[in-house]
Design a protein around this motif. Structure first.
Motif, mmCIF file in Angstrom:
data_model
loop_
_atom_site.group_PDB
_atom_site.id
_atom_site.type_symbol
_atom_site.label_atom_id
_atom_site.label_comp_id
_atom_site.label_asym_id
_atom_site.label_seq_id
_atom_site.Cartn_x
_atom_site.Cartn_y
_atom_site.Cartn_z
ATOM 1 N N GLN A 168 -24.784 -1.754 17.216
ATOM 2 C CA GLN A 168 -24.827 -0.310 17.411
ATOM 3 C C GLN A 168 -23.486 0.344 17.085
ATOM 4 O O GLN A 168 -22.419 -0.240 17.316
ATOM 5 C CB GLN A 168 -25.195 0.030 18.857
ATOM 6 C CG GLN A 168 -26.596 -0.390 19.262
ATOM 7 C CD GLN A 168 -26.948 0.031 20.675
ATOM 8 O OE1 GLN A 168 -26.101 0.482 21.443
ATOM 9 N NE2 GLN A 168 -28.222 -0.118 21.033
ATOM 10 N N LEU A 169 -23.579 1.565 16.546
ATOM 11 C CA LEU A 169 -22.412 2.411 16.306
ATOM 12 C C LEU A 169 -22.562 3.698 17.101
ATOM 13 O O LEU A 169 -23.632 4.331 17.092
ATOM 14 C CB LEU A 169 -22.294 2.760 14.818
ATOM 15 C CG LEU A 169 -21.854 1.669 13.847
ATOM 16 C CD1 LEU A 169 -22.071 2.147 12.407
ATOM 17 C CD2 LEU A 169 -20.388 1.312 14.065
ATOM 18 N N LYS A 170 -21.509 4.112 17.781
ATOM 19 C CA LYS A 170 -21.473 5.410 18.429
ATOM 20 C C LYS A 170 -21.096 6.453 17.389
ATOM 21 O O LYS A 170 -20.151 6.260 16.623
ATOM 22 C CB LYS A 170 -20.443 5.404 19.566
ATOM 23 C CG LYS A 170 -20.206 6.752 20.238
ATOM 24 C CD LYS A 170 -21.423 7.234 21.003
ATOM 25 C CE LYS A 170 -21.144 8.558 21.714
ATOM 26 N NZ LYS A 170 -22.371 9.106 22.350
ATOM 27 N N VAL A 171 -21.840 7.555 17.334
ATOM 28 C CA VAL A 171 -21.640 8.600 16.329
ATOM 29 C C VAL A 171 -21.270 9.907 17.016
ATOM 30 O O VAL A 171 -21.974 10.369 17.919
ATOM 31 C CB VAL A 171 -22.919 8.819 15.493
ATOM 32 C CG1 VAL A 171 -22.681 9.890 14.429
ATOM 33 C CG2 VAL A 171 -23.373 7.526 14.851
ATOM 34 N N GLN A 172 -20.173 10.521 16.565
ATOM 35 C CA GLN A 172 -19.755 11.813 17.099
ATOM 36 C C GLN A 172 -19.196 12.670 15.972
ATOM 37 O O GLN A 172 -18.438 12.192 15.131
ATOM 38 C CB GLN A 172 -18.692 11.639 18.191
ATOM 39 C CG GLN A 172 -19.209 10.991 19.467
ATOM 40 C CD GLN A 172 -18.113 10.787 20.494
ATOM 41 O OE1 GLN A 172 -17.145 10.096 20.232
ATOM 42 N NE2 GLN A 172 -18.268 11.396 21.659
ATOM 43 N N GLY A 173 -19.574 13.943 15.970
ATOM 44 C CA GLY A 173 -19.054 14.872 14.971
ATOM 45 C C GLY A 173 -20.080 15.923 14.622
ATOM 46 O O GLY A 173 -21.290 15.651 14.610
ATOM 47 N N GLY A 174 -19.627 17.146 14.326
ATOM 48 C CA GLY A 174 -20.567 18.230 14.068
ATOM 49 C C GLY A 174 -21.424 18.453 15.290
ATOM 50 O O GLY A 174 -20.926 18.516 16.415
ATOM 51 N N ILE A 175 -22.741 18.538 15.086
ATOM 52 C CA ILE A 175 -23.640 18.683 16.238
ATOM 53 C C ILE A 175 -24.176 17.338 16.692
ATOM 54 O O ILE A 175 -24.998 17.270 17.604
ATOM 55 C CB ILE A 175 -24.815 19.623 15.915
ATOM 56 C CG1 ILE A 175 -25.717 18.997 14.849
ATOM 57 C CG2 ILE A 175 -24.325 20.989 15.487
ATOM 58 C CD1 ILE A 175 -27.018 19.750 14.668
ATOM 59 N N LEU A 176 -23.708 16.258 16.060
ATOM 60 C CA LEU A 176 -24.241 14.934 16.362
ATOM 61 C C LEU A 176 -23.464 14.241 17.470
ATOM 62 O O LEU A 176 -22.239 14.253 17.496
ATOM 63 C CB LEU A 176 -24.237 14.056 15.111
ATOM 64 C CG LEU A 176 -25.107 14.528 13.944
ATOM 65 C CD1 LEU A 176 -24.979 13.570 12.770
ATOM 66 C CD2 LEU A 176 -26.567 14.670 14.367
ATOM 67 N N ASN A 177 -24.190 13.655 18.363
ATOM 68 C CA ASN A 177 -23.615 12.836 19.426
ATOM 69 C C ASN A 177 -24.702 11.843 19.819
ATOM 70 O O ASN A 177 -25.639 12.171 20.540
ATOM 71 C CB ASN A 177 -23.209 13.686 20.627
ATOM 72 C CG ASN A 177 -22.483 12.870 21.685
ATOM 73 O OD1 ASN A 177 -22.189 11.696 21.478
ATOM 74 N ND2 ASN A 177 -22.197 13.491 22.820
ATOM 75 N N GLY A 178 -24.586 10.627 19.294
ATOM 76 C CA GLY A 178 -25.654 9.655 19.538
ATOM 77 C C GLY A 178 -25.275 8.268 19.093
ATOM 78 O O GLY A 178 -24.087 7.935 18.989
ATOM 79 N N VAL A 179 -26.293 7.450 18.804
ATOM 80 C CA VAL A 179 -26.071 6.034 18.520
ATOM 81 C C VAL A 179 -26.933 5.598 17.334
ATOM 82 O O VAL A 179 -28.126 5.925 17.267
ATOM 83 C CB VAL A 179 -26.422 5.164 19.746
ATOM 84 C CG1 VAL A 179 -26.339 3.681 19.409
ATOM 85 C CG2 VAL A 179 -25.498 5.493 20.914
ATOM 86 N N ILE A 180 -26.313 4.874 16.397
ATOM 87 C CA ILE A 180 -27.038 4.171 15.348
ATOM 88 C C ILE A 180 -27.344 2.767 15.852
ATOM 89 O O ILE A 180 -26.454 2.069 16.324
ATOM 90 C CB ILE A 180 -26.216 4.074 14.044
ATOM 91 C CG1 ILE A 180 -26.030 5.459 13.417
ATOM 92 C CG2 ILE A 180 -26.869 3.118 13.053
ATOM 93 C CD1 ILE A 180 -25.058 5.462 12.252
ATOM 94 N N ASP A 181 -28.601 2.353 15.751
ATOM 95 C CA ASP A 181 -29.019 1.010 16.167
ATOM 96 C C ASP A 181 -29.630 0.312 14.962
ATOM 97 O O ASP A 181 -30.602 0.798 14.378
ATOM 98 C CB ASP A 181 -30.040 1.100 17.305
ATOM 99 C CG ASP A 181 -30.318 -0.250 17.966
ATOM 100 O OD1 ASP A 181 -30.374 -1.269 17.242
ATOM 101 O OD2 ASP A 181 -30.475 -0.287 19.196
ATOM 102 N N TYR A 182 -29.067 -0.872 14.600
ATOM 103 C CA TYR A 182 -29.520 -1.589 13.411
ATOM 104 C C TYR A 182 -30.702 -2.510 13.659
ATOM 105 O O TYR A 182 -31.164 -3.173 12.733
ATOM 106 C CB TYR A 182 -28.362 -2.380 12.805
ATOM 107 C CG TYR A 182 -27.395 -1.515 12.023
ATOM 108 C CD1 TYR A 182 -27.663 -1.160 10.710
ATOM 109 C CD2 TYR A 182 -26.214 -1.056 12.592
ATOM 110 C CE1 TYR A 182 -26.791 -0.378 9.971
ATOM 111 C CE2 TYR A 182 -25.326 -0.264 11.873
ATOM 112 C CZ TYR A 182 -25.620 0.070 10.571
ATOM 113 O OH TYR A 182 -24.749 0.857 9.852
ATOM 114 N N GLY A 183 -31.187 -2.599 14.893
ATOM 115 C CA GLY A 183 -32.414 -3.346 15.124
ATOM 116 C C GLY A 183 -32.236 -4.709 15.743
ATOM 117 O O GLY A 183 -31.248 -4.975 16.442
ATOM 118 N N ASN A 184 -33.200 -5.617 15.477
ATOM 119 C CA ASN A 184 -33.327 -6.887 16.196
ATOM 120 C C ASN A 184 -32.924 -8.099 15.372
ATOM 121 O O ASN A 184 -33.477 -9.184 15.539
ATOM 122 C CB ASN A 184 -34.764 -7.044 16.695
ATOM 123 C CG ASN A 184 -35.152 -5.964 17.679
ATOM 124 O OD1 ASN A 184 -34.379 -5.615 18.562
ATOM 125 N ND2 ASN A 184 -36.347 -5.420 17.513
#
Length: 277
Positions: free
Chosen positions: A240-256
Motif C-alpha cells: 500500500q501507498l499513502k496518497v496526499q495532495g490536491g483533493i486526494l487523501n487516501g490509499v493505493i492498494d496493489y492487491g493480494n
C-alpha cells in the motif's frame, strides 16, 4: 462503496495507464485528480521495468565479456564499454532503435537505456545508474535517472536505496508529470541464486516520491505497507501507498500478491476506485 473509475482520456488511452472506461463515479473532481494517481503508478511501473531490464542486461552480459551480447527477452542491441579500463566502471548501452522493438512483454520500446555499474551490484557500496536517452515505452516518453545503490548490512538480506532524479513522464496527449523520490528495497527471495533472476522477490520497505502534473498539482506517495515486486511479475503485486495532495487523501492498494495489473484507490470517505495499469 466501490466504483470503476474513469480517468481523463489522456490516461485512459495509454498502454501503461489503462483504466476501464465505463463509470458510475459521481465525483468528477476526484475522478479527474485520479489521473495523477494513474501517472504515478505508471512511473513506478516503468521504473520497475527499466530496473528489471538493467539487472538482466548486467547479469547476463557482465560475465560473458562480449562487446555485444543480447540476453533473451531483450529486443535491444547491447554494447559494453569500460571507460577507465579494467572491469569497472562498466557501461551497458541498450539501444532499442528509433523505430523501436517489442520486448518479451509485447511492449514497444524506443530509444536507449544507459546502465553504468560502479562495481558488482550485489556488493555493498556498488551503484547502478540508469539513464534514459530519447526513451519511451508504448510511445509514453520517459526521462530521468534512476540511481540504485547497494546498502546491504546483512549478507543474507541484500538491500538497496533507489533514488529517482529529474523524472518525467509525457503521455500520448502531451500531459507532463514530473517525479522524484527515494525508496529502500530489500531482496526477500532469490539471493542465493545471483545469476538467476526469475526467482527474485523484492520488498520496498519505505520511501516517498512526489508526482507533479503540468497544472501544478503535486501528489506525495509514501509507503504505508511494504510493496512486493516479483521479478517474474510486470507490476507490483502487493502493498500500500499513502496518497496526499490536491483533493486526494487516501490509499493505493496493489492487491493480494497476484501477478495482475489491477489496483485500488480508496479515498478518505471510504469510496474505492478500481483501476488497472
Amino acid at each position: 462503496m466501490k466504483k470503476t473509475a474513469i480517468l481523463l482520456t489522456t490516461i485512459c488511452a495509454t498502454a501503461l495507464l489503462y483504466v476501464s472506461c465505463s463509470s458510475d463515479n459521481n465525483d468528477p473532481a476526484v475522478s479527474t485528480d485520479l489521473t495523477s494517481i494513474g501517472a504515478s503508478v505508471a512511473v513506478d511501473a516503468a521504473n520497475e521495468m527499466d530496473l528489471n531490464t538493467s539487472l538482466l542486461i548486467s547479469t547476463s552480459t557482465s560475465t560473458s565479456g562480449k562487446p555485444a551480447d543480447t540476453p533473451p527477452g531483450i529486443c535491444a542491441t547491447i554494447t559494453i564499454t569500460t571507460p577507465n579500463g579494467g572491469n569497472y566502471p562498466k557501461v551497458f548501452l541498450a539501444d532499442f532503435g528509433t523505430a523501436g522493438c517489442k520486448d518479451a512483454n509485447n511492449l514497444t520500446r524506443k530509444g536507449k537505456l544507459e546502465v553504468t555499474l560502479s562495481g558488482p551490484i550485489t556488493e555493498s557500496g556498488s551503484k547502478m545508474t540508469i539513464k534514459r536517452i530519447d526513451y519511451s515505452i508504448k510511445d509514453i516518453k520517459l526521462e530521468g535517472t534512476i540511481e540504485y545503490t547497494n546498502t546491504t548490512t546483512v549478507a543474507s538480506t541484500p538491500q538497496w536505496t533507489r533514488k529517482v532524479t529529474n523524472g518525467k513522464l509525457t503521455d500520448l496527449q502531451g500531459g507532463v508529470y514530473t517525479t522524484s523520490g527515494t525508496y529502500t528495497t530489500k531482496q526477500t527471495a532469490g539471493a542465493d541464486t545471483p545469476l538467476i533472476l526469475s526467482d527474485n522477490v523484492y520488498e520496498i520497505i519505505d520511501g516517498t516520491h512526489t508526482v507533479t502534473s503540468s497544472n501544478g498539482v503535486a501528489l506525495t506517495l509514501t509507503v504505508k505497507e511494504p510493496l512486493i515486486k516479483k521479478y517474474s511479475c510486470l507490476f507490483i503485486s502487493k502493498g500500500q501507498l499513502k496518497v496526499q495532495g490536491g483533493i486526494l487523501n487516501g490509499v493505493i492498494d496493489y492487491g493480494n500478491n497476484d501477478c495482475d495489473a489491477t489496483y485500488t484507490y480508496t479515498h478518505e470517505n471510504g469510496t474505492s476506485f478500481i483501476l488497472s495499469m
